[in-house]
Scaffold this motif. Structure first.
Motif, mmCIF file in Angstrom:
data_model
loop_
_atom_site.group_PDB
_atom_site.id
_atom_site.type_symbol
_atom_site.label_atom_id
_atom_site.label_comp_id
_atom_site.label_asym_id
_atom_site.label_seq_id
_atom_site.Cartn_x
_atom_site.Cartn_y
_atom_site.Cartn_z
ATOM 1 N N PHE A 34 -3.557 9.111 0.795
ATOM 2 C CA PHE A 34 -2.103 9.013 1.405
ATOM 3 C C PHE A 34 -1.386 10.460 0.884
ATOM 4 O O PHE A 34 -1.630 10.891 -0.191
ATOM 5 C CB PHE A 34 -1.294 7.924 0.696
ATOM 6 C CG PHE A 34 -1.908 6.325 1.451
ATOM 7 C CD1 PHE A 34 -1.277 6.109 2.706
ATOM 8 C CD2 PHE A 34 -2.541 5.866 0.456
ATOM 9 C CE1 PHE A 34 -1.553 4.947 3.129
ATOM 10 C CE2 PHE A 34 -3.060 4.640 1.236
ATOM 11 C CZ PHE A 34 -2.491 4.068 2.399
ATOM 12 N N ASN A 35 -0.841 10.907 1.760
ATOM 13 C CA ASN A 35 -0.007 12.138 1.728
ATOM 14 C C ASN A 35 1.129 11.764 0.817
ATOM 15 O O ASN A 35 1.451 10.591 0.458
ATOM 16 C CB ASN A 35 0.416 13.029 2.554
ATOM 17 C CG ASN A 35 -0.782 13.486 3.512
ATOM 18 O OD1 ASN A 35 -1.712 13.773 2.983
ATOM 19 N ND2 ASN A 35 -0.630 13.203 4.993
ATOM 20 N N GLU A 36 2.108 13.040 0.287
ATOM 21 C CA GLU A 36 3.337 12.474 -0.289
ATOM 22 C C GLU A 36 4.240 11.714 0.421
ATOM 23 O O GLU A 36 5.180 11.083 -0.239
ATOM 24 C CB GLU A 36 3.899 13.689 -1.019
ATOM 25 C CG GLU A 36 2.985 14.562 -2.063
ATOM 26 C CD GLU A 36 3.650 15.686 -2.605
ATOM 27 O OE1 GLU A 36 4.695 16.023 -2.483
ATOM 28 O OE2 GLU A 36 3.025 16.339 -3.513
ATOM 29 N N ASP A 37 4.342 12.270 1.873
ATOM 30 C CA ASP A 37 5.157 11.224 2.636
ATOM 31 C C ASP A 37 4.649 9.838 2.822
ATOM 32 O O ASP A 37 5.306 9.088 3.716
ATOM 33 C CB ASP A 37 5.496 11.953 3.822
ATOM 34 C CG ASP A 37 3.969 12.107 4.458
ATOM 35 O OD1 ASP A 37 3.128 11.728 4.091
ATOM 36 O OD2 ASP A 37 4.067 12.704 5.673
ATOM 37 N N LYS A 38 3.677 9.301 2.109
ATOM 38 C CA LYS A 38 3.251 7.789 2.245
ATOM 39 C C LYS A 38 2.510 7.719 3.532
ATOM 40 O O LYS A 38 1.998 6.506 3.782
ATOM 41 C CB LYS A 38 4.208 6.681 1.955
ATOM 42 C CG LYS A 38 5.228 6.817 0.696
ATOM 43 C CD LYS A 38 4.317 6.990 -0.264
ATOM 44 C CE LYS A 38 4.992 7.222 -1.692
ATOM 45 N NZ LYS A 38 4.404 6.943 -3.068
ATOM 46 N N ASN A 39 2.210 8.639 4.379
ATOM 47 C CA ASN A 39 1.272 8.543 5.570
ATOM 48 C C ASN A 39 -0.035 8.932 5.048
ATOM 49 O O ASN A 39 -0.530 9.438 4.130
ATOM 50 C CB ASN A 39 1.800 9.388 6.460
ATOM 51 C CG ASN A 39 3.208 9.180 7.283
ATOM 52 O OD1 ASN A 39 3.333 7.743 7.389
ATOM 53 N ND2 ASN A 39 3.966 9.934 7.321
ATOM 54 N N LEU A 40 -1.073 8.221 5.965
ATOM 55 C CA LEU A 40 -2.430 8.459 5.714
ATOM 56 C C LEU A 40 -2.855 10.031 5.896
ATOM 57 O O LEU A 40 -2.199 10.722 6.678
ATOM 58 C CB LEU A 40 -3.422 7.704 6.865
ATOM 59 C CG LEU A 40 -3.407 6.288 6.834
ATOM 60 C CD1 LEU A 40 -4.303 5.652 8.089
ATOM 61 C CD2 LEU A 40 -4.418 6.023 5.509
ATOM 62 N N ASN A 41 -3.592 10.431 4.735
ATOM 63 C CA ASN A 41 -4.380 11.669 4.944
ATOM 64 C C ASN A 41 -5.506 11.443 5.876
ATOM 65 O O ASN A 41 -6.540 11.223 5.427
ATOM 66 C CB ASN A 41 -4.908 12.158 3.543
ATOM 67 C CG ASN A 41 -5.345 13.486 3.505
ATOM 68 O OD1 ASN A 41 -5.568 14.184 4.309
ATOM 69 N ND2 ASN A 41 -6.093 13.769 2.463
ATOM 70 N N GLU A 42 -5.371 12.145 7.199
ATOM 71 C CA GLU A 42 -6.252 11.860 8.152
ATOM 72 C C GLU A 42 -7.296 12.849 8.068
ATOM 73 O O GLU A 42 -8.375 12.794 8.982
ATOM 74 C CB GLU A 42 -5.451 11.972 9.548
ATOM 75 C CG GLU A 42 -4.614 10.843 9.662
ATOM 76 C CD GLU A 42 -3.867 10.773 11.054
ATOM 77 O OE1 GLU A 42 -4.287 10.240 12.078
ATOM 78 O OE2 GLU A 42 -2.943 11.675 11.111
ATOM 79 N N GLU A 43 -7.220 13.753 7.069
ATOM 80 C CA GLU A 43 -8.423 14.746 6.905
ATOM 81 C C GLU A 43 -9.516 14.090 6.157
ATOM 82 O O GLU A 43 -10.529 14.684 6.228
ATOM 83 C CB GLU A 43 -7.879 15.927 6.109
ATOM 84 C CG GLU A 43 -6.679 16.694 6.760
ATOM 85 C CD GLU A 43 -7.093 17.386 7.886
ATOM 86 O OE1 GLU A 43 -8.174 17.833 8.022
ATOM 87 O OE2 GLU A 43 -6.018 17.509 8.793
ATOM 88 N N ILE A 44 -9.542 12.887 5.482
ATOM 89 C CA ILE A 44 -10.516 12.409 4.693
ATOM 90 C C ILE A 44 -11.510 11.724 5.790
ATOM 91 O O ILE A 44 -12.653 11.197 5.070
ATOM 92 C CB ILE A 44 -10.009 11.328 3.598
ATOM 93 C CG1 ILE A 44 -9.330 10.176 4.503
ATOM 94 C CG2 ILE A 44 -9.103 12.261 2.698
ATOM 95 C CD1 ILE A 44 -8.637 9.339 3.408
ATOM 96 N N GLY A 45 -11.443 11.317 7.131
ATOM 97 C CA GLY A 45 -12.031 10.823 7.821
ATOM 98 C C GLY A 45 -11.872 9.278 8.100
ATOM 99 O O GLY A 45 -11.463 8.549 7.089
ATOM 100 N N VAL A 46 -12.175 8.813 9.463
ATOM 101 C CA VAL A 46 -12.040 7.405 9.355
ATOM 102 C C VAL A 46 -12.811 6.374 8.697
ATOM 103 O O VAL A 46 -12.274 5.418 8.450
ATOM 104 C CB VAL A 46 -12.213 7.405 11.083
ATOM 105 C CG1 VAL A 46 -13.570 7.362 11.390
ATOM 106 C CG2 VAL A 46 -11.901 6.012 11.653
ATOM 107 N N GLU A 47 -13.910 6.778 8.292
ATOM 108 C CA GLU A 47 -14.643 5.629 7.689
ATOM 109 C C GLU A 47 -14.175 5.540 6.263
ATOM 110 O O GLU A 47 -14.218 4.382 5.901
ATOM 111 C CB GLU A 47 -16.300 6.331 7.378
ATOM 112 C CG GLU A 47 -17.099 6.245 8.845
ATOM 113 C CD GLU A 47 -17.095 4.871 9.548
ATOM 114 O OE1 GLU A 47 -17.267 3.807 8.775
ATOM 115 O OE2 GLU A 47 -16.632 4.768 10.725
ATOM 116 N N VAL A 48 -13.592 6.528 5.635
ATOM 117 C CA VAL A 48 -13.104 6.449 4.146
ATOM 118 C C VAL A 48 -11.880 5.474 4.621
ATOM 119 O O VAL A 48 -11.609 4.448 3.791
ATOM 120 C CB VAL A 48 -12.872 7.506 3.613
ATOM 121 C CG1 VAL A 48 -11.983 7.570 2.554
ATOM 122 C CG2 VAL A 48 -13.990 8.418 3.337
ATOM 123 N N ILE A 49 -10.978 5.828 5.676
ATOM 124 C CA ILE A 49 -9.823 5.139 5.703
ATOM 125 C C ILE A 49 -10.129 3.431 6.040
ATOM 126 O O ILE A 49 -9.396 2.670 5.334
ATOM 127 C CB ILE A 49 -8.949 5.402 6.797
ATOM 128 C CG1 ILE A 49 -8.597 7.041 6.566
ATOM 129 C CG2 ILE A 49 -7.855 4.938 7.155
ATOM 130 C CD1 ILE A 49 -8.154 7.709 7.786
#
Length: 542
Positions: free
Chosen positions: A429-444
């Motif tokens: 998660f980024n500092e704004d509490k949103n998903l860090n979408e750079e990490i990839g969908v499988e990790v999420i």
């Protein structure tokens, strides 16, 4: 139960919940050189803040670690060590400033140490298996503070023992009043009634010296089959065939007055022939016959005083590391003799998973590999080290232990084994509490499955028959993660129609569906047992 209070405690008691989940990025794999013995694989060394590393281990290892050993900073005030011992490392100071705030500027070094230790112990408690145990090394500076922390987190009822280890013997007075020769190893269980504290194969130098042979993880000593007795027995005096076809009888210095006979009868010798050991003396070329006397398999109950030499001293740990990496590489590493003993106590199961989150020079990994080599075990280790020497000292030591080190008469053969080296990577998660979408969908998806407590065996692959967005199913619920990075997803009737629920053996009672938006009203969701969860990302940008 009495509890300990200190400045900043209110800021760190629940901080382990706020620690961000981060990726563990694999850097490389190492395998012992060809010809090395078989040993455990899938070991890990992680470079990064151990607080973040421990949090990142939860999805895969929560409740699965059998034995934890940590050797945290003793907080003695010594700052010249390569392993900073005053909790004043810039990374720790930055963390204290972020978590405790301005209040942290006025902390005593004991306050800082307690703030640093508390959330780490909380995460270690979560990682420990219900039948697991934790060992923590410490000395007088923080021993009583540490025990109160462990009482609070693990429970006083789960105290196994306070072990006292004699780290040096005489000389080297380090106090103007009393020369301190000992340290402590506090041992707690996750659940004492389930804890596996095993008997150990040796406790004293005398026993170690006596049982000096090892075979298949068991110790034995050789005992002469012939004995001298005042009551000579003619029935115990008979020839025994040796490996070369010759025969040997009990030695009789005076043939006219025999006093020596075998300890076993002729029938016993025949029945237990496999237990005999024949050794030809080099000087006399005479066969001597011995029997193996095994140490009892159950061993002996561990003792709280670790004062014998076979538990090692500080200098043993230093000399051991010097022989591997060279002199003055690391100050006061723990001797593997001590850690091997602790592993025998807490990781007797040969499939145990061992964790050390203050890895230092890698002594714990060395002990695990050494014990595996001795008893044929397959114990695995996970090491976490924050400092910059995680690669040059910690990992390098493990590499040399696995492949062998030293030269000539001082050469030590490798134990075998392999490990993967990781570093703590970006947050989920980024500092704004949103998903860090750079990490990839499988990790999420893996993270969401963990937070929803979907067992690994009940998680779905993308090609499952229900939906490419299905995460998995428990006994009562189906979990859907309707996410696509490039577009806003909406939970509506059309999406529900794509779910092939009939492919499941039993229709779920509940549906938990993640999406960016929901177009269904609350009554519809309630009637159909659907729980909608909004994906935490800033959808306004779309």
């Amino acid at each position: 139960m009495p509890v300990l209070h200190w400045v900043g405690k209110n800021k760190v008691v629940n901080h382990h919940h706020d620690v961000p989940f981060r990726l563990l990025e694999k850097q490389y794999s190492f395998k012992a050189k060809e010809g090395a013995p078989a040993n455990s694989r899938k070991n890990r060394i992680i470079h990064g803040d151990n607080l973040e590393a421990l949090k990142s281990l939860l999805p895969e290892f929560e409740g699965k670690v059998n034995c934890i050993y940590i050797d945290p900073p003793y907080n003695t005030g010594n700052e010249g060590w390569v392993y900073n011992d005053n909790v004043n490392d810039p990374k720790i100071k930055k963390w204290l400033g972020q978590v405790v705030g301005k209040e942290g500027e006025d902390l005593s070094r004991h306050d800082k140490w307690l703030c640093m230790m508390y959330p780490r112990l909380k995460l270690l408690h979560r990682l420990l298996a219900d039948n697991g145990v934790i060992f923590v090394s410490i000395d007088d500076y923080e021993m009583f503070h540490l025990q109160l922390l462990l009482n609070e987190i693990f429970g006083l009822q789960n105290l196994i023992a306070n072990l006292v280890w004699k780290r040096k013997a005489g000389g080297g007075d380090d106090s103007e009043h009393v020369a301190t020769e000992h340290e402590y190893v506090l041992c707690y269980a996750k659940r004492k009634q389930l804890a596996k504290i095993s008997r150990v194969l040796h406790e004293s130098p005398a026993m170690t010296a006596k049982y000096n042979k090892i075979e298949n993880g068991r110790r034995y000593y050789l005992e002469r089959l012939d004995k001298t007795s005042l009551t000579y027995s003619n029935s115990m005096d008979f020839p025994i065939e040796c490996p070369d076809g010759s025969f040997v009888s009990p030695p009789h210095p005076d043939p006219n007055n025999p006093t020596t006979s075998w300890r076993w009868s002729e029938s016993t010798v025949k029945d237990r022939a496999s237990e005999l050991v024949f050794i030809r003396e080099k000087k006399t070329n005479v066969w001597r016959i011995y029997t193996r006397t095994w140490e009892p398999l159950e061993g002996v109950t561990p003792r709280s005083l670790l004062v014998e030499k076979n538990f090692g001293r500080n200098r043993d740990g230093t000399q051991e590391l010097d022989s591997i990496l060279g002199p003055k590489t690391f100050n006061n590493p723990k001797p593997t003799k001590l850690l091997t003993h602790l592993m025998q106590m807490g990781a007797s199961d040969k499939q145990s998973l061992v964790l050390d989150s203050f890895a230092g020079s890698g002594s714990t990994a060395h002990a695990v590999l050494k014990l595996n080599h001795e008893d044929g075990g397959n114990r695995r280790f996970i090491l976490c080290e924050m400092m910059s020497y995680a690669e040059t000292i910690t990992a390098e030591r493990v590499r040399r232990v696995m492949s062998g080190y030293g030269e000539g008469s001082k050469a030590v053969p490798g134990t075998g084994g392999s490990f993967d080296f990781y570093k703590v990577g970006p947050a989920l998660f980024n500092e704004d509490k949103n998903l860090n979408e750079e990490i990839g969908v499988e990790v999420i998806k893996g993270y969401v499955a963990y937070t929803e407590s979907i067992p690994a065996e009940k998680q779905f692959n993308t090609d499952n028959p229900v939906s490419p967005y299905a995460l998995g199913a428990t006994d009562t619920a189906l979990f859907i993660f309707f996410y696509e990075r490039a577009r806003v997803t909406t939970l509506d009737i059309d999406f529900l129609a794509t779910l092939k629920i009939k492919s499941l053996p039993v229709r779920p009672e509940q549906f938990v569906i993640y999406a960016d938006k929901c177009a269904l009203d609350k009554d519809f969701l309630y009637r159909h047992g659907i729980t909608f969860k909004r994906i935490p990302r800033d959808i306004t940008r779309f």
